[in-house]
Write a protein that holds these residues in place. Structure first.
Motif, PDB file in Angstrom:
ATOM      1  N   THR A 166      62.498 -57.284  78.850  1.00  0.00           N
ATOM      2  CA  THR A 166      62.870 -56.381  79.948  1.00  0.00           C
ATOM      3  C   THR A 166      62.298 -56.876  81.272  1.00  0.00           C
ATOM      4  N   ALA A 167      61.045 -57.323  81.252  1.00  0.00           N
ATOM      5  CA  ALA A 167      60.421 -57.846  82.471  1.00  0.00           C
ATOM      6  C   ALA A 167      61.153 -59.091  82.957  1.00  0.00           C
ATOM      7  N   MET A 168      61.552 -59.948  82.029  1.00  0.00           N
ATOM      8  CA  MET A 168      62.267 -61.170  82.405  1.00  0.00           C
ATOM      9  C   MET A 168      63.670 -60.858  82.910  1.00  0.00           C
ATOM     10  N   VAL A 169      64.337 -59.914  82.303  1.00  0.00           N
ATOM     11  CA  VAL A 169      65.671 -59.518  82.762  1.00  0.00           C
ATOM     12  C   VAL A 169      65.598 -59.012  84.200  1.00  0.00           C
ATOM     13  N   MET A 170      64.613 -58.164  84.476  1.00  0.00           N
ATOM     14  CA  MET A 170      64.434 -57.643  85.827  1.00  0.00           C
ATOM     15  C   MET A 170      64.161 -58.773  86.819  1.00  0.00           C
ATOM     16  N   ALA A 171      63.270 -59.688  86.434  1.00  0.00           N
ATOM     17  CA  ALA A 171      62.888 -60.785  87.332  1.00  0.00           C
ATOM     18  C   ALA A 171      64.063 -61.735  87.573  1.00  0.00           C
ATOM     19  N   MET A 172      64.823 -62.008  86.536  1.00  0.00           N
ATOM     20  CA  MET A 172      65.984 -62.892  86.706  1.00  0.00           C
ATOM     21  C   MET A 172      67.047 -62.254  87.592  1.00  0.00           C
ATOM     22  N   LEU A 179      57.440 -57.804  85.787  1.00  0.00           N
ATOM     23  CA  LEU A 179      56.408 -58.817  85.596  1.00  0.00           C
ATOM     24  C   LEU A 179      55.085 -58.377  86.210  1.00  0.00           C
ATOM     25  N   LYS A 180      55.162 -57.765  87.363  1.00  0.00           N
ATOM     26  CA  LYS A 180      53.939 -57.304  88.028  1.00  0.00           C
ATOM     27  C   LYS A 180      53.214 -56.280  87.170  1.00  0.00           C
ATOM     28  N   ALA A 181      53.973 -55.447  86.476  1.00  0.00           N
ATOM     29  CA  ALA A 181      53.382 -54.395  85.644  1.00  0.00           C
ATOM     30  C   ALA A 181      52.563 -54.967  84.490  1.00  0.00           C
ATOM     31  N   ILE A 182      52.874 -56.189  84.078  1.00  0.00           N
ATOM     32  CA  ILE A 182      52.108 -56.801  82.987  1.00  0.00           C
ATOM     33  C   ILE A 182      51.215 -57.935  83.500  1.00  0.00           C
ATOM     34  N   GLY A 183      50.984 -57.914  84.818  1.00  0.00           N
ATOM     35  CA  GLY A 183      49.995 -58.823  85.379  1.00  0.00           C
ATOM     36  C   GLY A 183      50.483 -60.177  85.826  1.00  0.00           C
TER      37      GLY A 183
END
Length: 256
Positions: A166-172, A179-183
């Motif tokens: 999910t973090a990668m989908v958002m970043a892409m 990504l920021k939420a997980i540091g």
């Protein structure tokens, strides 16, 4: 013929002609010992207990317990097959919806998924990850690269693959909050190539490192067992599907 013998006969028939014929033979001829050794210590112990009990003339309860375990094994394999079938269907639909000119061949994707089992990720969670990633990348090869980064990130941050994906989908897609939420902090407006490179620089090699630990080896072994269950369930499903129509016709004829 006992219920256990019926189960053995069904498994032997179901697996005939597949790569598991040898396992079916061992299951029938050795009273399930090989399946017990492969699938779980508990099942193996149950068979050994059953064999010893029968030799001593006092193994009826152990035999019944082993019979129940095999029956549960058959049911569990059928459920594993259904779950596997559903996850593949969802991934296939995602590929069809998002990859222009996709020819319907999932071989490359499935081969990559099987390879990644060694890193302790299940087939189901990998398919779910790929389905989401092709939605943003629109490209199978790039999606697989991003999934690799997500796997490394998941191991580095001790999170599941779904959260990392999910973090990668958002970043892409240009949103760095996941990504920021997980540091992991990246500049706003980073391109897909920059996102991928940055995450691999931070987390690269983590999934392979995890795979070399006892925990990683156990996770991989568990998923390999599940894959065996899927194959067993698929074979049994084939036999059941073939047997049901004439059975229904026969019952209908009796009722009518």
């Amino acid at each position: 013929m006992s219920a256990l013998a019926d189960v053995f006969a069904t498994v032997r028939l179901a697996l005939d002609g597949t790569g598991f014929e040898a396992q079916a033979t061992a299951l029938a001829d050795k009273s399930g010992k090989n399946v017990g050794d492969k699938l779980s210590a508990n099942l193996s112990a149950a068979w050994k207990t059953a064999g010893t009990g029968m030799l001593l003339g006092a193994g009826m309860q152990a035999f019944n317990d082993a019979e129940q375990i095999v029956t549960n094994l058959i049911g569990g394999s059928a459920e594993a097959y259904r779950t596997n079938q559903a996850s593949l269907a969802l991934l296939t639909q995602a590929l069809e919806n998002n990859v222009k000119g996709w020819d319907g061949d999932t071989t490359a994707v499935e081969d990559n998924i099987q390879k990644n089992i060694q890193y302790g990720f299940t087939v189901a969670e990998q398919r779910d990850s790929m389905g989401k990633l092709v939605g943003v990348t629109k490209d199978v090869s790039l999606a697989m690269q991003v999934e690799t980064a997500a796997m490394d990130l998941a191991r580095l941050k001790h999170i599941d693959l779904a959260t990392a994906t999910t973090a990668m989908v958002m970043a892409m897609g240009g949103n760095m909050r996941g990504l920021k939420a997980i540091g992991v902090t990246l500049k706003a407006g980073a391109t897909q190539a920059e996102v991928l490179a940055a995450v691999l620089k931070i987390a690269g090699g983590q999934m392979e490192t995890f795979a070399n630990t006892d925990a990683g080896k156990m996770a991989a072994a568990q998923e390999r067992v599940n894959e065996d269950m899927v194959k067993l369930g698929g074979a049994i499903s084939t036999v059941t599907t073939a047997a049901l129509p004439p059975l229904v016709e026969g019952l209908t004829a009796i009722v009518d």
